[in-house]
Design an enzyme around this catalytic site. Structure first.
Site, short mmCIF file in Angstrom:
data_model
loop_
_atom_site.label_atom_id
_atom_site.label_comp_id
_atom_site.label_asym_id
_atom_site.label_seq_id
_atom_site.Cartn_x
_atom_site.Cartn_y
_atom_site.Cartn_z
CB ALA A 9 -0.92 -0.01 1.22
NE ARG A 15 -2.38 4.36 -13.33
CZ ARG A 15 -2.28 3.05 -13.54
NH1 ARG A 15 -2.92 2.50 -14.55
NH2 ARG A 15 -1.56 2.29 -12.74
CD GLU A 159 3.79 -5.48 -14.84
OE1 GLU A 159 2.93 -4.61 -14.68
OE2 GLU A 159 3.67 -6.64 -14.39
CG ASN A 391 -28.59 22.96 24.26
OD1 ASN A 391 -28.84 23.93 23.57
ND2 ASN A 391 -27.84 21.97 23.83
C1 UD1 Z 1 0.72 -4.61 -10.67
C2 UD1 Z 1 1.50 -5.75 -11.32
C3 UD1 Z 1 0.73 -6.23 -12.53
C4 UD1 Z 1 -0.66 -6.65 -12.14
C5 UD1 Z 1 -1.37 -5.51 -11.38
C6 UD1 Z 1 -2.66 -6.04 -10.80
C7 UD1 Z 1 3.84 -5.20 -10.92
C8 UD1 Z 1 5.10 -4.66 -11.50
N1 UD1 Z 1 2.77 -5.24 -11.72
O1 UD1 Z 1 0.67 -3.54 -11.60
O2 UD1 Z 1 1.42 -7.34 -13.12
O3 UD1 Z 1 -1.40 -7.01 -13.28
O4 UD1 Z 1 -0.57 -5.06 -10.29
O5 UD1 Z 1 -3.41 -5.02 -10.19
O6 UD1 Z 1 3.83 -5.60 -9.77
N2 UD1 Z 1 3.26 -0.61 -4.42
C9 UD1 Z 1 4.09 -0.41 -3.33
N3 UD1 Z 1 5.37 0.05 -3.55
C10 UD1 Z 1 5.84 0.30 -4.79
C11 UD1 Z 1 5.00 0.11 -5.89
C12 UD1 Z 1 3.71 -0.36 -5.68
O7 UD1 Z 1 3.71 -0.63 -2.19
O8 UD1 Z 1 7.02 0.70 -4.88
C13 UD1 Z 1 1.90 -1.11 -4.18
C14 UD1 Z 1 0.83 -0.14 -4.65
O9 UD1 Z 1 0.48 0.76 -3.62
C15 UD1 Z 1 -0.31 -1.08 -5.00
C16 UD1 Z 1 0.41 -2.35 -5.44
O10 UD1 Z 1 1.72 -2.28 -4.92
O11 UD1 Z 1 -1.11 -1.35 -3.87
C17 UD1 Z 1 0.46 -2.50 -6.96
O12 UD1 Z 1 1.18 -1.41 -7.49
P1 UD1 Z 1 0.70 -0.65 -8.80
O13 UD1 Z 1 1.66 0.45 -9.08
O14 UD1 Z 1 -0.73 -0.30 -8.71
O15 UD1 Z 1 0.95 -1.80 -9.87
P2 UD1 Z 1 0.21 -2.03 -11.24
O16 UD1 Z 1 0.82 -1.14 -12.27
O17 UD1 Z 1 -1.24 -1.97 -11.07
#
Ligand code: UD1
Ligand code: CA
Length: 465
Positions: A9, A15, A159, A391
């Protein structure tokens, strides 16, 4: 079973275009990460660690109440593999299975998590990836599988930004949810490089690393792809909220609640409603609200963290927060009950009446235009239109006591602290500054005087000017 949960998290959630951490944005009334933690709790894990980073303090403060949570701060945020690495010291010496969840994937069901753990354990896998087959895979990592001869085993995850146009056609996606054997996990994650389009350390790269090492990598495919929808934008936030609400409405209807227009019934997950209650269009029922059986909640009502008994009528546009309403009560339209308002059985509260920290006793009535604050009102009391409990003296909030059977005439001000005795009458337009004994009549206005012919005299004076 030695299950350890890690929830990622820390990401910024670019976005969302928000100053607030993405995982604190509410899905159907509840921060999205709380949905994730509630589901994780179904595994009865030995530990749960949340990786925070962007808005870390706000996240930790928001989750402060949740018991047994550990937090680690990832700063800077260099990708999902880097995020998992930050939990290494928190999990040092642990054995068993690590379940990795995303704070932005709130619809996952406990059943799917159990299936994931089951497959991972029975296959003795090093990693098991939860996947889904979807019509619109854009934005997700794609699951690349080997040839048919090799049993179409998962080979790697690519990705979107790194995928070839052929790979982008793949409709099986990575949910970002995995089971990992803790054995050797962190050493393997450390070997992940950031050589990709985003220069991030991608956790999905672990699949290819493990496959090359000949370790077992399994997949579980969810039957309902909605479960693994990730939230990256406000549009997705609204779409996922709608799914949660639809599920909740469906459960309630199956249990005997009429929802006249499910599209406009906003009912939080924690709300309970008894059978034969009717919910009209445009109603919000929030937080830990409970509503009994045989009630009718009319359009425009908003009820938050309140307890409503059986056979209660809530007419249009009432706002009820942190209040309690007993059986067979009618309230509204346009009534406001808040902060420990306590309306007892068979009482009636009418339009433009506000109750704050007030008991309205059984069978009592306040039908029009009143403010009743810090008052203890007995049974079968009549509160006339325009009654106000004064009151607040500018320093303290004082109590008004109105005993059983009293009658307060319209447009009266009761300056607290003051007591109206049982069965006493307060004449209309009276300002009460002193206690009224039981059975007495209190009046403060002087004798009325009529001036005969006043209107005619006045008009003659005017016409001379
Ligand atoms: C990620 C996956 C992707 C998958 C998708 C599903 C990777 C590289 N890609 O992409 O394959 O299809 O989730 O929803 O993992 N986060 C951290 N620290 C960081 C980066 C991210 O805690 O340095 C957390 C974010 O807060 C989030 C989660 O990891 O809760 C996923 O990160 P996000 O950047 O949303 O990855 P996606 O591009 O959605
Ligand atoms: Ca995401």
């Amino acid at each position: 079973m030695n299950i350890h949960v890690v929830v990622l998290a820390a990401g910024k959630g670019t976005r969302m275009k928000s100053a607030q951490s993405k995982v604190l944005h509410r899905v159907a009334g509840q921060p999205m990460i709380e949905h994730v933690l509630a589901t994780a709790a179904a595994l009865a894990p030995e530990s749960t660690t949340v990786v925070v980073g962007h808005q870390a303090d706000a996240c930790m403060a928001a989750l402060d109440g949740a018991s047994g949570l550990k937090f680690v701060v990832q700063e800077p945020q260099l990708g999902t593999a880097h995020a998992l690495l930050t939990t290494e010291s928190a999990l040092r010496g642990r054995i068993g299975t690590l379940i990795l969840l995303s704070g932005d994937v709130p619809l996952l069901s406990a059943k799917t998590l159990h299936d994931l753990v089951g497959r991972h354990t029975s296959a003795h896998a090093a990693a098991t990836v939860l996947t889904a087959v979807v019509d619109a895979p854009q934005g997700y990592g794609r699951i690349v599988r080997g040839s048919a001869e090799s049993g179409e085993q998962i080979a790697r995850i690519v990705e979107e930004k790194d995928a070839s146009s052929a790979e982008r056609q793949i409709r099986e996606i990575n949910s970002g949810i995995y089971a990992f054997s803790l054995d050797g996990l962190f050493d393997a994650v450390r070997s992940i490089a950031a050589e990709n389009a985003q220069n991030e350390y991608y956790l999905p790269d672990l699949v290819q690393i493990y496959r090359r090492q000949g370790r077992v990598v399994e997949t579980v495919t969810v039957s309902n792809p909605d479960e693994i929808r990730g939230i990256n934008s406000r549009i997705e936030l609204a779409a996922v909220s709608r799914i949660v609400r639809e599920q909740k409405n469906t459960e309630l209807m199956a249990a005997g609640v009429t929802i006249e227009d499910p599209a406009t019934a906003y009912i939080d997950r924690g709300v309970t409603i008894g059978a034969d209650t009717i919910v009209h269009p445009g109603v919000s029922l929030e937080g830990r609200t409970t509503i009994g059986a045989g009630c009718e909640i009319h359009s425009g009502a908003r009820i938050v963290n309140s307890r409503i008994g059986d056979r209660v009528q809530v007419f249009n546009h009432c706002v009820i927060t942190d209040a309690q309403i007993a059986d067979d009560v009618n309230v509204g339209p346009f009534a406001h009950m808040r902060n420990q308002a306590d309306v007892r059985a068979h009482a009636r509260v009418g339009n433009f009446v506000e109750l704050k920290k007030t008991i309205l006793g059984a069978g009592s009535k306040a039908m029009h235009l009143a403010y009743l604050g810090d008052a203890v009102i007995g049974e079968k009391v009549n509160i006339g239109a325009g009654t106000i409990t004064c009151n607040y003296d500018g320093v303290n909030k004082n109590t008004t006591v109105i005993e059983d059977g009293a009658f307060v005439g319209s447009d009266s001000q009761l300056i607290a602290p003051v007591t109206i005795g049982s069965g006493a009458y307060v004449g209309s337009g009276t300002t009460i500054r002193e206690n009224v004994p039981p059975g007495a009549l209190a009046i403060s206005a002087g004798k009325q005087r009529n001036i005969d012919g006043w209107v005619e005299k006045k008009s003659k004076v005017r016409s001379k000017k």
